[in-house]
Scaffold this motif. Structure first.
Motif, mmCIF file in Angstrom:
data_model
loop_
_atom_site.group_PDB
_atom_site.id
_atom_site.type_symbol
_atom_site.label_atom_id
_atom_site.label_comp_id
_atom_site.label_asym_id
_atom_site.label_seq_id
_atom_site.Cartn_x
_atom_site.Cartn_y
_atom_site.Cartn_z
ATOM 1 N N ALA A 264 -0.526 11.075 2.915
ATOM 2 C CA ALA A 264 -1.642 10.149 2.738
ATOM 3 C C ALA A 264 -1.262 8.851 3.436
ATOM 4 N N LYS A 265 -2.317 8.089 3.801
ATOM 5 C CA LYS A 265 -2.063 6.864 4.568
ATOM 6 C C LYS A 265 -2.354 5.646 3.699
ATOM 7 N N ILE A 266 -1.476 4.665 3.814
ATOM 8 C CA ILE A 266 -1.685 3.394 3.108
ATOM 9 C C ILE A 266 -1.717 2.293 4.162
ATOM 10 N N THR A 267 -2.683 1.389 4.039
ATOM 11 C CA THR A 267 -2.740 0.257 4.970
ATOM 12 C C THR A 267 -2.671 -1.038 4.167
ATOM 13 N N ILE A 268 -1.752 -1.918 4.560
ATOM 14 C CA ILE A 268 -1.734 -3.254 3.961
ATOM 15 C C ILE A 268 -2.394 -4.171 4.987
ATOM 16 N N CYS A 269 -3.523 -4.770 4.603
ATOM 17 C CA CYS A 269 -4.261 -5.607 5.547
ATOM 18 C C CYS A 269 -3.735 -7.042 5.509
ATOM 19 N N SER A 270 -3.956 -7.731 6.593
ATOM 20 C CA SER A 270 -3.664 -9.164 6.695
ATOM 21 C C SER A 270 -2.272 -9.546 6.197
ATOM 22 N N VAL A 271 -1.295 -8.917 6.798
ATOM 23 C CA VAL A 271 0.096 -9.225 6.467
ATOM 24 C C VAL A 271 0.534 -10.406 7.334
ATOM 25 N N PRO A 272 1.128 -11.449 6.747
ATOM 26 C CA PRO A 272 1.599 -12.582 7.562
ATOM 27 C C PRO A 272 2.544 -12.083 8.660
ATOM 28 N N ASP A 273 2.272 -12.497 9.902
ATOM 29 C CA ASP A 273 3.042 -11.986 11.036
ATOM 30 C C ASP A 273 4.277 -12.844 11.256
ATOM 31 N N LYS A 274 5.319 -12.611 10.463
ATOM 32 C CA LYS A 274 6.565 -13.362 10.693
ATOM 33 C C LYS A 274 7.777 -12.471 10.451
ATOM 34 N N PRO A 275 8.915 -12.859 11.022
ATOM 35 C CA PRO A 275 10.090 -11.989 10.927
ATOM 36 C C PRO A 275 10.476 -11.704 9.475
ATOM 37 N N GLY A 276 10.892 -10.481 9.221
ATOM 38 C CA GLY A 276 11.407 -10.135 7.889
ATOM 39 C C GLY A 276 10.382 -9.504 6.959
ATOM 40 N N ILE A 277 9.083 -9.587 7.329
ATOM 41 C CA ILE A 277 8.053 -9.080 6.410
ATOM 42 C C ILE A 277 8.095 -7.549 6.326
ATOM 43 N N ALA A 278 8.200 -6.903 7.489
ATOM 44 C CA ALA A 278 8.236 -5.431 7.477
ATOM 45 C C ALA A 278 9.449 -4.961 6.677
ATOM 46 N N ALA A 279 10.570 -5.632 6.852
ATOM 47 C CA ALA A 279 11.779 -5.258 6.114
ATOM 48 C C ALA A 279 11.519 -5.328 4.616
ATOM 49 N N LYS A 280 10.855 -6.420 4.166
ATOM 50 C CA LYS A 280 10.571 -6.603 2.732
ATOM 51 C C LYS A 280 9.717 -5.461 2.210
ATOM 52 N N ILE A 281 8.669 -5.121 2.952
ATOM 53 C CA ILE A 281 7.740 -4.074 2.494
ATOM 54 C C ILE A 281 8.469 -2.740 2.362
ATOM 55 N N PHE A 282 9.187 -2.372 3.427
ATOM 56 C CA PHE A 282 9.748 -1.017 3.429
ATOM 57 C C PHE A 282 11.012 -0.901 2.571
ATOM 58 N N GLU A 283 11.678 -2.026 2.337
ATOM 59 C CA GLU A 283 12.803 -2.013 1.391
ATOM 60 C C GLU A 283 12.295 -1.691 -0.005
ATOM 61 N N GLU A 284 11.186 -2.357 -0.364
ATOM 62 C CA GLU A 284 10.593 -2.169 -1.696
ATOM 63 C C GLU A 284 10.193 -0.692 -1.891
ATOM 64 N N ILE A 285 9.614 -0.109 -0.838
ATOM 65 C CA ILE A 285 9.148 1.280 -0.947
ATOM 66 C C ILE A 285 10.333 2.249 -0.980
ATOM 67 N N SER A 286 11.346 1.966 -0.167
ATOM 68 C CA SER A 286 12.484 2.902 -0.135
ATOM 69 C C SER A 286 13.285 2.826 -1.440
ATOM 70 N N LYS A 287 13.245 1.652 -2.104
ATOM 71 C CA LYS A 287 13.920 1.532 -3.405
ATOM 72 C C LYS A 287 13.369 2.541 -4.411
ATOM 73 N N GLN A 288 12.120 2.927 -4.224
ATOM 74 C CA GLN A 288 11.495 3.903 -5.134
ATOM 75 C C GLN A 288 11.828 5.346 -4.720
ATOM 76 N N GLY A 289 12.665 5.502 -3.701
ATOM 77 C CA GLY A 289 13.041 6.845 -3.249
ATOM 78 C C GLY A 289 11.931 7.531 -2.472
ATOM 79 N N ILE A 290 11.030 6.733 -1.879
ATOM 80 C CA ILE A 290 9.911 7.330 -1.128
ATOM 81 C C ILE A 290 10.250 7.323 0.361
#
Ligand code: ADP
Ligand code: ASP
Ligand code: MG
Length: 407
Positions: A264-290
């Motif tokens: 399934a696809k998830i889209t997060i809209c209007s994410v602030p475009d600055k360094p480190g944001i993608a890392a924050k998002i995917f760290e949080e998701i990988s912490k859940q073992g996904i």
């Protein structure tokens, strides 16, 4: 003379009802003689695992994973006991065991645990008593005696890991098709049976959704070089050999097509475009073992961009929960959900040396008015995420365009 050991795994459809269990029992005893010991791995009867999961989801959107393992592991406990009863009825000695009883030790990752070690002692003792051993697939136990499961399709992994632990001569995977096909024969009736396929190609096909083998089981088979024979439990015909090398001199550009409707696809809209944001998002998701798969970030406008990614459907609710939490924290916009997607992929180790495969894939989809939402590639595959309603049509037209029905 040293006895030979063989491991045979029978999938859910092969043990779906009493008659099929009797059929499996007959097939197993046909192999048993005084020079051969057999360890049989079984899946749960038919769709039992899905049915058990549905019961839990009727009670909670995110049931505790420890309890899911307690629940789902029971399916295989039923089938292994029934098969032992059926074999004994034929006059052969047999004994069934759960994963925990035969010392399949795993880590603590409930619902997709990794096998750490297998202690073959109890099985070898049963072999010494000339018993046919039946092992419940898909499960193990942690060092703290907690029951775990090995991820969907995990009985394949039990079989391969047992073959390695017991130094089996053969590992046979019995299923409801007579081998690996160029694509799912349920979708394309012209699909062709492949005689031999490499671990590398099979791993890619399995990872991209060819349901016929669990990807992690191929990983283990590849690491320990355990040849697998995938064949039908309803016929005597030779199936497909999965091995290290292929007999063909030149590698084939497109070996097979896979279709995965379980993402399934998830889209997060209007994410602030600055360094480190993608890392924050995917760290949080990988912490859940996904495990996140394809990720696409749109070109930013007004210092905001949209990030889309795919996750396995089984992890969707957990992923939405995690994404919503992180979305609020980074002050992103709406979270969009899309369960109506499919991943259609071309796989072949010859892609390394053939060019134009991706272009031909895209033009075939375009000719069939199928819109591509996301694209991802590896060394030996190209995948497109498309609307699920168009998936079967996409697979059929690609199978034809790449002439996979021809040997
Ligand atoms: P089991 O219950 O034996 O584990 P599965 O349902 O997990 O069986 O896998 C067998 C099914 O996989 C087949 O019925 C077939 O529809 C599907 N399948 C998908 N892709 C392929 C492929 N490339 N070759 C063969 N079967 C495939
Ligand atoms: N019964 C489990 C499943 O349906 C494991 C397996 O069949 O391999 O995923
Ligand atoms: Mg399976």
């Amino acid at each position: 003379m040293e006895k030979e050991i063989i491991v045979q795994k029978f999938g859910g459809s092969s043990v779906a009802n009493i008659d099929r269990i009797k059929n499996v029992a007959q097939r197993v005893v046909a192999y048993k003689n005084k020079h051969t010991d057999i360890a049989v791995v079984v899946s749960a009867l038919g769709d039992t695992t899905d049915e058990l999961e549905a019961l839990a989801l009727g009670l909670s959107k995110t049931p505790p994973e420890r309890e899911m393992d307690m629940l789902l592991s029971t399916g295989e406990q039923i089938s292994c006991a029934l098969l032992a009863i059926a074999i004994k009825e034929l006059g052969y000695d047999a004994i069934s065991f759960t994963g925990s009883q035969v010392g399949i030790k795993t880590d603590k990752t409930h619902t997709k645990a990794r096998i750490m070690t297998i202690d073959g002692k109890r099985i070898n003792r049963a072999f010494k008593e000339n018993k046919i051993v039946i092992v419940a697939g898909y499960q193990g136990v942690t060092a703290n005696d907690e029951i775990t499961t090995l991820g969907r399709g995990g009985s394949d992994l039990t079989a391969v890991a047992l073959a390695q632990a017991l130094k089996a001569k053969v590992c046979e995977i019995y299923t409801d098709v007579d081998g690996i096909y160029t694509t799912d024969p349920r979708i394309v009736k012209e699909a062709r049976k492949i005689k031999t396929i490499t671990f590398e190609e099979m791993l890619e096909m399995a990872s991209l959704g060819a349901q016929v083998m669990q990807a992690r089981s191929i990983e283990v088979a590849k690491r320990f070089n355990i040849p697998l024979h995938v064949r039908s439990s309803f016929s005597k015909e030779e199936g497909t050999m999965i091995t290290k090398e292929n007999e063909k001199l030149e590698e084939i550009a497109v070996r097979g097509i896979t279709c995965n409707k379980n993402e399934a696809k998830i889209t997060i809209c209007s994410v602030p475009d600055k360094p480190g944001i993608a890392a924050k998002i995917f760290e949080e998701i990988s912490k859940q073992g996904i495990n996140v798969d394809t990720i696409v970030q749109n070109v930013p406008h007004d210092k905001l961009s949209d990030i889309s990614f795919t996750v396995p459907k089984g992890d969707f609710n957990k992923a939405i929960k995690a994404t919503t939490a992180i979305g609020n924290r980074i002050k992103a916009g709406e979270i969009l959900e899309d369960r109506n997607i499919a991943r259609v992929s071309l796989v072949g180790s010859g892609m390394r040396s053939h060019s134009g495969i991706a272009a031909k894939m895209f033009s075939t989809l375009a000719d069939n008015h199928i819109n591509i939402e996301m694209i991802s590639t590896s060394e030996i595959s190209v995948s497109c995420i498309i609307a699920q309603d168009s998936a079967d049509k996409a697979v059929r037209s690609l199978h034809k365009a790449f002439k996979l029905e021809q040997p």
